[in-house]
Design a protein around this motif. Sequence first.
Motif: not given
Lengths: 420, 311
Positions: B117-119, B121, B111, B219, B216-217, B114-115
């Motif tokens: 917005r970690v990304r 490569e 959670r 959710y 690569p993120s 997702a909140l």
Amino acid sequence: MSVEKSRRSFLRDAAFALGGVAVGAGLGYIAAGGGQAPTTQTVTKTVTQTSTQAAEKKVVAGFVYVGPVSDYGWTHAHDAGRAYAKSVCPWLETKIVESVEEAKVQGAIETLIGQGCNIIFTTSFGFMEGTAEAAQKHPDLYFAHCSGYKSGAAGNAPQNLSAYFAEFYQLYYLNGLAAGAVTETGVLGYVGAVPIPEVIRHINAFVLGAKEAAKARGKDIKVYVQWLNAWFDPEGANKAATSLVENNNADVLAFTEDTPTVLQVAESYQKKGKKVWSFSHYSDMSKEGPNAHLTGQVVNWGPIYVDFVTQVYARSWRSVDIWARVGDYMPYKWANLSNPKVEYDGAVYLAPLNPVIPENVRALIALRWQQMKEMLFEPFTGPIKDMDGNLRLKDGERATHDILWNMDWHVEGVQTPLPK
Amino acid sequence: MDPLTILTTMFILMVQEGSILLIATLGEIFTERSGILNLGVEGLMCFGALSSFVVYYLTGNWITATLAAALAGLALSLIHAFVSITLKANQTVSGLAITILGLGLSSFIGRPLALSRVRIEPLESVRIPVLSDLPVIGPSFFNQNPLVYLSYIMVIILWFILYKTGFGLNLRSVGENPSMADSLGINVFLTRYIATSVGGALCGVSGALLILGYYPSWYDGITAGRGWIAVALVIFSSWNPLYAFFGAYFFGLVGTLNATFQSIGFRVIPTDFFRTLPYLLTIVVLVIFSSTRFRKRKMPASLGKPYTREL
């Protein structure tokens, strides 16, 4: 932030320090921020209401979400709006229910009412009927439904129900300007969720913008569309985006899908040395594509939620049917003079522009933004032909709300016919 | 639009999706061959995806991240092993519980990611010299990220273990007739524990490929039902790792039809049909392959049956 501070102090002053008439005027001003031209009648009504009744001590707002707040688009944006409203309204308490199935909306609403909520927001089209019924059942409470067409203002629901939505087609037009300015192949791709009028007018506005910018470069624009038939489908979006690049030679990808997948596909092409561009959708996704991100449509539900809860707080409710567009919900733009870095610029705004967009086109985007804000420019202004060559809008004719709301045809330049 | 381009695109997308399915299917084959039915694949994949995402974000090392996914899958499948092997509980129920647990746990832990917005490569493709120059097959099979190559290698390794080693023979006999195996001195419980945890680890790695390779993120809902398709693929491939290779890519290919037909402008079949096609196929496969004759020949005879040692 000075915007928030000024708003907070403004509200406090308005509620406690100033007299009834001033409160009325102030609230009239907030309501006017909705871009729904305020009428004198409204202001008068507001004045009588607020001068005879004291403000609510506390407002408890309940939010019914269709997805989890940790999704990547829709619900996440609504929850950010909720958090914003909470941060600027010290008298506001909020409660949420996540991942509610559309058939179970009434149960969720009753739960929130049981927890003391006096205004309920429901944020999915499928929640509309349930919300209208709850509004009927609880005439002493307030309801606002997102993305539907039922409200007291529209005359098809009780007066304690309002409708609201943020409209992106003008921003898609600006995206189109950026796309038309950077495309080398002259081919653009669009990954569409579901072929409904909302998405169709977004595609059309995008094409019109791209054609305007490409025309200045002596280029022609072709646009191919891939439909997913789903709002959340990262796998399908990946395949559609890759197919548009590989098979159709598209080098700019716009999309309506609730994950950053299409932008990530563009970014992976950039990594491999192929120039492919894409956009933000619903929230600023520029971090997801540091190279590929051109600009994009971003929503800020915050000011809309502030508006609604303020109406409850000040007992100045009136049912509205909000269709927030460029420039709406910017009542405090005068405050921006001292704060050049404004994060919340209205209910819908553009994500940061990639420097790869030429200076003259950036200026054009800024110009069109200003013109749309003042309603001096409308992307759908005739002559506009559909993709079969039929004249849909006569020379100089502007599309009305009805034409936009029911759009079921593609403008010239789109190569993919609509699914039957 | 030239047909070769379209075919190549189709194959690139087929290998992406197929490899994710392949690793999970291989894991489940390994587990089921020992007689343990693990319906927790979806949850294991999701938890593996989350774990690899977190570790890759923190360390930037994909090998560590993949190991973390394997460990996550292993840890979660050990619960299933304990419940179904030691406690001898109903394996279907336990497997479903693992799915729910895996999805819920990932959602809960993920959670904040997702909140905020970690990304990360995504993994870069590594071109295999010579082979990648082949038409169609080259860019699709031999220009992919290292985890995809791992999936090819795992097919061979698992096939070798199952059919060419003593341990594999023991494992298969435990799945067919555990009391016989037991009387021959094979440790049924240990074998099943190993099979379940290795299978779970592979399901975790499949989640790692999903998130490190292509999405690569983080959710909620990132695995999107792939685990269930993998469960069906096990039956489709007759519990054989070599057939799983073809089964997974066949399903991968089916998944590309929507985009491909829209590319070539073939509009007779509506897109909705293609969206349901993989699931429809799953049902068809299950119906055909659940005929008694087929089951008798191919399915591990003791699949899903807890083993109690007779004294």
